[in-house]
Scaffold this motif. Structure first.
Motif, PDB file in Angstrom:
ATOM      1  N   ILE A  81       0.860  -1.191   0.000  1.00  0.00           N
ATOM      2  CA  ILE A  81       0.000   0.000   0.000  1.00  0.00           C
ATOM      3  C   ILE A  81       0.893   1.236   0.000  1.00  0.00           C
ATOM      4  O   ILE A  81       1.756   1.382   0.875  1.00  0.00           O
ATOM      5  CB  ILE A  81      -0.942  -0.005   1.215  1.00  0.00           C
ATOM      6  CG1 ILE A  81      -1.951  -1.161   1.079  1.00  0.00           C
ATOM      7  CG2 ILE A  81      -1.668   1.337   1.349  1.00  0.00           C
ATOM      8  CD1 ILE A  81      -2.846  -1.340   2.281  1.00  0.00           C
ATOM      9  N   THR A  82       0.685   2.105  -0.976  1.00  0.00           N
ATOM     10  CA  THR A  82       1.451   3.345  -1.069  1.00  0.00           C
ATOM     11  C   THR A  82       0.555   4.568  -0.955  1.00  0.00           C
ATOM     12  O   THR A  82       1.041   5.696  -1.026  1.00  0.00           O
ATOM     13  CB  THR A  82       2.217   3.402  -2.404  1.00  0.00           C
ATOM     14  OG1 THR A  82       1.278   3.306  -3.485  1.00  0.00           O
ATOM     15  CG2 THR A  82       3.218   2.257  -2.514  1.00  0.00           C
TER      16      THR A  82
ATOM     17  N   TYR B 191       1.321   7.453   5.872  1.00  0.00           N
ATOM     18  CA  TYR B 191       1.112   8.883   6.110  1.00  0.00           C
ATOM     19  C   TYR B 191       2.039   9.747   5.271  1.00  0.00           C
ATOM     20  O   TYR B 191       1.829  10.941   5.142  1.00  0.00           O
ATOM     21  CB  TYR B 191       1.291   9.191   7.597  1.00  0.00           C
ATOM     22  CG  TYR B 191       0.131   8.701   8.421  1.00  0.00           C
ATOM     23  CD1 TYR B 191      -1.052   9.432   8.503  1.00  0.00           C
ATOM     24  CD2 TYR B 191       0.197   7.496   9.099  1.00  0.00           C
ATOM     25  CE1 TYR B 191      -2.130   8.974   9.232  1.00  0.00           C
ATOM     26  CE2 TYR B 191      -0.869   7.033   9.844  1.00  0.00           C
ATOM     27  CZ  TYR B 191      -2.029   7.778   9.911  1.00  0.00           C
ATOM     28  OH  TYR B 191      -3.089   7.302  10.638  1.00  0.00           O
ATOM     29  N   GLN B 192       3.097   9.141   4.734  1.00  0.00           N
ATOM     30  CA  GLN B 192       3.977   9.867   3.819  1.00  0.00           C
ATOM     31  C   GLN B 192       4.234   8.987   2.609  1.00  0.00           C
ATOM     32  O   GLN B 192       4.900   7.971   2.717  1.00  0.00           O
ATOM     33  CB  GLN B 192       5.323  10.208   4.475  1.00  0.00           C
ATOM     34  CG  GLN B 192       5.180  10.901   5.828  1.00  0.00           C
ATOM     35  CD  GLN B 192       5.579   9.950   6.954  1.00  0.00           C
ATOM     36  OE1 GLN B 192       5.236   8.779   6.934  1.00  0.00           O
ATOM     37  NE2 GLN B 192       6.296  10.479   7.917  1.00  0.00           N
ATOM     38  N   SER B 193       3.681   9.388   1.471  1.00  0.00           N
ATOM     39  CA  SER B 193       3.913   8.630   0.241  1.00  0.00           C
ATOM     40  C   SER B 193       5.180   9.100  -0.465  1.00  0.00           C
ATOM     41  O   SER B 193       5.659   8.425  -1.384  1.00  0.00           O
ATOM     42  CB  SER B 193       2.717   8.769  -0.696  1.00  0.00           C
ATOM     43  OG  SER B 193       2.487  10.130  -1.026  1.00  0.00           O
TER      44      SER B 193
ATOM     45  N   ASN C 206      12.078   8.840   8.854  1.00  0.00           N
ATOM     46  CA  ASN C 206      10.859   8.497   9.589  1.00  0.00           C
ATOM     47  C   ASN C 206       9.854   7.869   8.633  1.00  0.00           C
ATOM     48  O   ASN C 206       9.881   8.117   7.429  1.00  0.00           O
ATOM     49  CB  ASN C 206      10.245   9.725  10.284  1.00  0.00           C
ATOM     50  CG  ASN C 206       9.886  10.828   9.300  1.00  0.00           C
ATOM     51  OD1 ASN C 206       8.914  10.711   8.554  1.00  0.00           O
ATOM     52  ND2 ASN C 206      10.671  11.903   9.300  1.00  0.00           N
ATOM     53  N   VAL C 207       8.979   7.034   9.191  1.00  0.00           N
ATOM     54  CA  VAL C 207       7.937   6.396   8.397  1.00  0.00           C
ATOM     55  C   VAL C 207       6.764   6.109   9.326  1.00  0.00           C
ATOM     56  O   VAL C 207       6.944   5.664  10.456  1.00  0.00           O
ATOM     57  CB  VAL C 207       8.446   5.106   7.717  1.00  0.00           C
ATOM     58  CG1 VAL C 207       8.974   4.095   8.717  1.00  0.00           C
ATOM     59  CG2 VAL C 207       7.362   4.481   6.851  1.00  0.00           C
ATOM     60  N   TYR C 208       5.546   6.398   8.856  1.00  0.00           N
ATOM     61  CA  TYR C 208       4.343   6.233   9.671  1.00  0.00           C
ATOM     62  C   TYR C 208       3.216   5.627   8.842  1.00  0.00           C
ATOM     63  O   TYR C 208       3.162   5.785   7.624  1.00  0.00           O
ATOM     64  CB  TYR C 208       3.858   7.577  10.235  1.00  0.00           C
ATOM     65  CG  TYR C 208       4.783   8.205  11.240  1.00  0.00           C
ATOM     66  CD1 TYR C 208       4.758   7.806  12.571  1.00  0.00           C
ATOM     67  CD2 TYR C 208       5.682   9.199  10.853  1.00  0.00           C
ATOM     68  CE1 TYR C 208       5.603   8.383  13.492  1.00  0.00           C
ATOM     69  CE2 TYR C 208       6.525   9.784  11.766  1.00  0.00           C
ATOM     70  CZ  TYR C 208       6.494   9.372  13.090  1.00  0.00           C
ATOM     71  OH  TYR C 208       7.336   9.938  14.007  1.00  0.00           O
ATOM     72  N   GLY C 209       2.297   4.977   9.523  1.00  0.00           N
ATOM     73  CA  GLY C 209       1.126   4.418   8.857  1.00  0.00           C
ATOM     74  C   GLY C 209       0.062   4.065   9.876  1.00  0.00           C
ATOM     75  O   GLY C 209       0.251   4.255  11.080  1.00  0.00           O
ATOM     76  N   GLY C 210      -1.051   3.550   9.389  1.00  0.00           N
ATOM     77  CA  GLY C 210      -2.142   3.199  10.294  1.00  0.00           C
ATOM     78  C   GLY C 210      -2.996   2.075   9.739  1.00  0.00           C
ATOM     79  O   GLY C 210      -3.073   1.877   8.523  1.00  0.00           O
TER      80      GLY C 210
ATOM     81  N   PRO D  69       0.350  11.477  12.410  1.00  0.00           N
ATOM     82  CA  PRO D  69      -0.091  10.305  13.158  1.00  0.00           C
ATOM     83  C   PRO D  69       0.674  10.118  14.462  1.00  0.00           C
ATOM     84  O   PRO D  69       1.758  10.652  14.643  1.00  0.00           O
ATOM     85  CB  PRO D  69       0.224   9.168  12.192  1.00  0.00           C
ATOM     86  CG  PRO D  69       1.473   9.642  11.510  1.00  0.00           C
ATOM     87  CD  PRO D  69       1.337  11.125  11.372  1.00  0.00           C
ATOM     88  N   TYR D  70       0.116   9.344  15.339  1.00  0.00           N
ATOM     89  CA  TYR D  70       0.779   8.941  16.572  1.00  0.00           C
ATOM     90  C   TYR D  70       0.459   7.469  16.819  1.00  0.00           C
ATOM     91  O   TYR D  70      -0.678   7.061  16.678  1.00  0.00           O
ATOM     92  CB  TYR D  70       0.306   9.781  17.756  1.00  0.00           C
ATOM     93  CG  TYR D  70       0.636  11.240  17.620  1.00  0.00           C
ATOM     94  CD1 TYR D  70      -0.266  12.114  17.009  1.00  0.00           C
ATOM     95  CD2 TYR D  70       1.858  11.728  18.044  1.00  0.00           C
ATOM     96  CE1 TYR D  70       0.042  13.449  16.843  1.00  0.00           C
ATOM     97  CE2 TYR D  70       2.163  13.082  17.887  1.00  0.00           C
ATOM     98  CZ  TYR D  70       1.253  13.932  17.291  1.00  0.00           C
ATOM     99  OH  TYR D  70       1.564  15.253  17.121  1.00  0.00           O
ATOM    100  N   GLY D  71       1.462   6.696  17.184  1.00  0.00           N
ATOM    101  CA  GLY D  71       1.197   5.317  17.572  1.00  0.00           C
ATOM    102  C   GLY D  71       1.777   4.265  16.658  1.00  0.00           C
ATOM    103  O   GLY D  71       2.219   3.229  17.129  1.00  0.00           O
TER     104      GLY D  71
END
Length: 200
Positions: free
Chosen positions: A62-63, A170-172, A101-105, A126-128
């Motif tokens: 998923i991007t 959260y960052q593509s 850094n890298v984030y997702g949910g 995002p957080y978590g």
């Protein structure tokens, strides 16, 4: 004086067992029968009526910054509108991004309705779920883990329902991506979803 009726079996007019007791086990009906409760009656069992489990090993990447189906889903038909469904998910997944850094949910849906999203997000990000490291940002940042999710739902229906997960990055930018069920030469990733119907 009270009366006591002692029997080992109760049968209908066709000779079919309605209730049978054998070696301390009481059997109601026969295989394939449906046991119904009158409207307004409660079983009082508090027991698990059925368990559905699906294991998924199809790799998906998923991007998108919009929530996208992960491919993991399972369907169940509750036997009562009062039943609760315990949903248990374990996702094998990883983030990767050519930055520091890298984030997702990940969130849970019943059919098309979001019912649980454990990751707080607002206009600052995002957080978590994610990782930040000190670096120049030129080398990929990666985070591998098995993500657990558990939720007790009250669907209030006896129609078939499907539970599924969706995910987003959260960052593509800088090739940010979220990979599920990594099936590389050294991995054979699998995710699992389990549905348990709990009677009232």
């Amino acid at each position: 004086m009270s009366s006591i009726l002692k029997v080992d079996q109760l049968q209908d007019s066709g000779g079919n067992n309605i209730i049978n007791e054998n070696a301390g086990t009481i059997t109601i009906g026969k295989s394939g029968d449906t046991v119904n409760l009158a409207s307004g009656a409660t079983a009082g069992f508090g027991k698990i009526a059925q368990v559905i489990q699906v294991v998924d090993d199809t790799e998906i990447t998923i991007t998108s910054t919009s929530h996208t189906d992960t491919g993991l889903s399972a369907s169940i038909v509750p036997s009562s509108t009062s039943s609760k469904i315990l949903v248990k998910v374990v996702h094998q997944c990883y983030f990767t991004r050519a930055d520091d850094n890298v984030y997702g949910g990940i969130k849970l849906l019943r059919n098309t309705t979001e019912i649980f999203n454990p990751v707080t997000e607002n206009n600052t990000g995002p957080y978590g779920l994610g990782i930040t490291v000190d670096g120049s940002g030129s080398s990929p940042t990666q985070l591998y883990w098995n993500f657990p999710l558990e939720y007790l739902d009250s669907p209030n229906t006896t129609s078939s329902i499907t539970y599924k997960t969706q995910a987003r990055v959260y960052q593509s930018t800088n090739t940010g991506r979220f990979v599920f069920n990594d099936n590389s030469s050294v991995n054979d990733g699998k995710s699992v979803i389990t549905l348990m119907e709990i009677l009232p």
